[in-house]
Design a protein around this motif. Sequence first.
Motif, PDB file in Angstrom:
ATOM      1  N   TYR A 245       0.705  -1.175   0.132  1.00  0.00           N
ATOM      2  CA  TYR A 245      -0.046  -0.122  -0.053  1.00  0.00           C
ATOM      3  C   TYR A 245       0.800   1.205  -0.035  1.00  0.00           C
ATOM      4  CZ  TYR A 245      -3.684  -3.342   1.508  1.00  0.00           C
ATOM      5  OH  TYR A 245      -4.360  -4.348   1.441  1.00  0.00           O
ATOM      6  N   LEU A 246       0.403   2.183  -0.962  1.00  0.00           N
ATOM      7  CA  LEU A 246       1.143   3.430  -0.789  1.00  0.00           C
ATOM      8  C   LEU A 246       0.203   4.708  -0.275  1.00  0.00           C
ATOM      9  CD1 LEU A 246       3.420   5.312  -1.911  1.00  0.00           C
ATOM     10  CD2 LEU A 246       2.319   5.528  -4.132  1.00  0.00           C
ATOM     11  N   VAL A 290      -2.797   2.706  -4.002  1.00  0.00           N
ATOM     12  CA  VAL A 290      -2.737   4.194  -3.350  1.00  0.00           C
ATOM     13  C   VAL A 290      -4.001   4.454  -2.271  1.00  0.00           C
ATOM     14  CG1 VAL A 290      -2.978   6.460  -4.165  1.00  0.00           C
ATOM     15  CG2 VAL A 290      -1.579   5.022  -5.452  1.00  0.00           C
ATOM     16  N   LEU A 291      -3.478   4.986  -1.228  1.00  0.00           N
ATOM     17  CA  LEU A 291      -4.374   5.212  -0.209  1.00  0.00           C
ATOM     18  C   LEU A 291      -4.241   6.720   0.080  1.00  0.00           C
ATOM     19  CD1 LEU A 291      -4.245   1.973   1.942  1.00  0.00           C
ATOM     20  CD2 LEU A 291      -6.153   2.815   0.360  1.00  0.00           C
ATOM     21  N   PRO A 292      -5.136   7.523  -0.408  1.00  0.00           N
ATOM     22  CA  PRO A 292      -4.738   8.948  -0.186  1.00  0.00           C
ATOM     23  C   PRO A 292      -5.070   9.607   1.345  1.00  0.00           C
ATOM     24  CG  PRO A 292      -6.761   8.854  -1.695  1.00  0.00           C
ATOM     25  CD  PRO A 292      -6.022   7.547  -1.163  1.00  0.00           C
ATOM     26  N   ALA A 293      -4.928  10.760   1.642  1.00  0.00           N
ATOM     27  CA  ALA A 293      -5.351  11.457   2.852  1.00  0.00           C
ATOM     28  C   ALA A 293      -6.768  11.972   2.516  1.00  0.00           C
ATOM     29  CB  ALA A 293      -4.310  12.385   3.344  1.00  0.00           C
ATOM     30  N   LEU A 301     -15.170   6.802  -3.874  1.00  0.00           N
ATOM     31  CA  LEU A 301     -15.298   5.764  -2.999  1.00  0.00           C
ATOM     32  C   LEU A 301     -15.781   4.334  -3.904  1.00  0.00           C
ATOM     33  CD1 LEU A 301     -15.828   8.099  -1.265  1.00  0.00           C
ATOM     34  CD2 LEU A 301     -17.761   6.641  -0.118  1.00  0.00           C
ATOM     35  N   ASN A 302     -15.161   3.223  -3.280  1.00  0.00           N
ATOM     36  CA  ASN A 302     -15.414   2.063  -3.883  1.00  0.00           C
ATOM     37  C   ASN A 302     -16.665   1.296  -3.555  1.00  0.00           C
ATOM     38  OD1 ASN A 302     -12.784   1.882  -5.541  1.00  0.00           O
ATOM     39  ND2 ASN A 302     -11.667   1.447  -3.449  1.00  0.00           N
ATOM     40  N   GLU A 303     -16.928   0.303  -3.856  1.00  0.00           N
ATOM     41  CA  GLU A 303     -18.153  -0.426  -3.347  1.00  0.00           C
ATOM     42  C   GLU A 303     -18.494  -0.587  -2.065  1.00  0.00           C
ATOM     43  OE1 GLU A 303     -19.585  -3.606  -5.806  1.00  0.00           O
ATOM     44  OE2 GLU A 303     -19.809  -2.589  -7.796  1.00  0.00           O
ATOM     45  N   ASP A 304     -17.285  -1.010  -1.336  1.00  0.00           N
ATOM     46  CA  ASP A 304     -17.169  -1.263   0.198  1.00  0.00           C
ATOM     47  C   ASP A 304     -16.994  -0.011   0.979  1.00  0.00           C
ATOM     48  OD1 ASP A 304     -14.468  -0.605  -0.512  1.00  0.00           O
ATOM     49  OD2 ASP A 304     -13.597  -2.269   0.386  1.00  0.00           O
ATOM     50  N   GLY A 305     -16.842   1.357   0.072  1.00  0.00           N
ATOM     51  CA  GLY A 305     -16.675   2.559   0.929  1.00  0.00           C
ATOM     52  C   GLY A 305     -15.292   3.035   1.211  1.00  0.00           C
ATOM     53  N   THR A 306     -14.351   2.253   0.694  1.00  0.00           N
ATOM     54  CA  THR A 306     -12.867   2.705   0.913  1.00  0.00           C
ATOM     55  C   THR A 306     -12.510   3.499  -0.386  1.00  0.00           C
ATOM     56  OG1 THR A 306     -12.310   0.772  -0.660  1.00  0.00           O
ATOM     57  CG2 THR A 306     -12.187   0.385   1.971  1.00  0.00           C
ATOM     58  N   VAL A 307     -11.544   4.198  -0.091  1.00  0.00           N
ATOM     59  CA  VAL A 307     -10.965   5.170  -1.270  1.00  0.00           C
ATOM     60  C   VAL A 307      -9.534   4.649  -1.542  1.00  0.00           C
ATOM     61  CG1 VAL A 307     -10.443   7.501  -1.874  1.00  0.00           C
ATOM     62  CG2 VAL A 307     -12.249   7.228  -0.289  1.00  0.00           C
ATOM     63  N   ALA A 308      -9.439   3.746  -2.632  1.00  0.00           N
ATOM     64  CA  ALA A 308      -8.282   3.321  -2.893  1.00  0.00           C
ATOM     65  C   ALA A 308      -8.365   2.799  -4.386  1.00  0.00           C
ATOM     66  CB  ALA A 308      -8.104   2.046  -1.946  1.00  0.00           C
ATOM     67  N   LYS A 309      -6.971   2.851  -5.029  1.00  0.00           N
ATOM     68  CA  LYS A 309      -7.004   2.373  -6.345  1.00  0.00           C
ATOM     69  C   LYS A 309      -5.467   2.175  -6.803  1.00  0.00           C
ATOM     70  CE  LYS A 309      -8.850   3.660 -11.000  1.00  0.00           C
ATOM     71  NZ  LYS A 309      -9.761   4.570 -11.731  1.00  0.00           N
ATOM     72  N   ARG A 310      -5.222   0.882  -7.517  1.00  0.00           N
ATOM     73  CA  ARG A 310      -3.905   0.622  -7.975  1.00  0.00           C
ATOM     74  C   ARG A 310      -3.323   1.920  -8.688  1.00  0.00           C
ATOM     75  NH1 ARG A 310      -2.319  -1.175 -12.603  1.00  0.00           N
ATOM     76  NH2 ARG A 310      -0.588  -2.787 -12.832  1.00  0.00           N
ATOM     77  N   LEU A 311      -1.716   1.870  -8.197  1.00  0.00           N
ATOM     78  CA  LEU A 311      -0.965   3.166  -8.814  1.00  0.00           C
ATOM     79  C   LEU A 311      -0.862   3.053 -10.380  1.00  0.00           C
ATOM     80  CD1 LEU A 311       0.715   5.389  -8.395  1.00  0.00           C
ATOM     81  CD2 LEU A 311       2.655   3.661  -7.991  1.00  0.00           C
TER      82      LEU A 311
END
Length: 375
Positions: A245-246, A290-293, A301-311
């Motif tokens: 994770y970044l 990628v996990l931003p601040a 937001l992704n379907e599970d509510g997270t904010v994350a995406k492949r670099l």
Amino acid sequence: MVVIKMTASDVARKVIENKELFILDVRNKDAFHDWKIEGHSFDYLNIPYFDLLDGVDEILPKLPTDKDILVVCAKEGSSLMVAEMVSEAGRDVFYLEGGMKSWSSYLEPIKVGHLTGGGELYQFVRLGKGCLSYMVISEGEAAIIDAVRFTDVFTNFAKEKHVEIKHVFDTHLHADHISGGRHIAEATGATYYLPSKDAEEVVFNYTPLEDGLTVEIGASQLEVGALYSPGHTIGSTSFIVDSRYLLTGDILFIDSIGRPDLAGLADDWVGDLRETLYHRYRELAEDLIVLPAHFMMIDELNEDGTVAKRLGDLFADNHGLNIEREEEFRHTVTDHLPQQPNAYEQIRQVNMGKILPENDEQTEMEIGPNRCAVR
């Protein structure tokens, strides 16, 4: 009919689970257009409270009969009164407990994934402000990154998970929200890290966060590594957690890139921003998540509510990472800076430890949308 309160937690679940909701927002029109509760399947009607003092008969035909209706105001009082009038007219209706003030402060913890040795990574999503904080857990220990000021949320979560908070990091000196990092460290005995290049004016003790620093969490020695990545601030530092994770702080977002101007040095820092995004990050593995601040839009937001995406996907899809000419990049960044965050200079002073406003004043400082990105 009965007026029922809906909590910020209830609304958060509707956002994350993509449920329908009709919001009757009774704040003034400028407040509504500047900042509102966002949901994938939300509909809205904005009628200022003062326009409803003589009754709600005129708006009743505009209220749906097939979905929940939530009345929203700044602090609760006006929405409760309007909700009571709607209820007396024979309609089921909810009001938001604590109003937009409570929505701004609510945090939803969501598990991002498993880590080496049975560890876990959690993202704390502040839906009303677009802030994202993190907790890394491994074998009875925890590290926190970019904590917001609601320290009890993190310390209570650590107690629920039966872990001891050992390390607390801020990726940079924040300007759009008040950090809870050093206060968590003081309460728990954890080490508080801050980039030294951002800390020249701070008036409290901290441990310098330097490029290449590696901190091990738990007996399995789960690694949290620091990567110097200036551009949003001169000290901005990213983290690579468990080689998977970044955590990018405010340098790189899902749909945009960080702004370099919150210390008044946009022309000086825009070159650092490009160097980080187009060189330092390009040397990293594209499979890093990628996990931003922060996030800017509900669509991030992704379907599970997270904010994350492949670099690698961001290298392909994020416009801010695909501006070939340096001069064009410079103009794109400096010519498309959004309005400054609310009270950003005072927030910087708080995060330096120079001023200590009361809780209500801190709430007022943070009211409004997140504005950390280049549009």
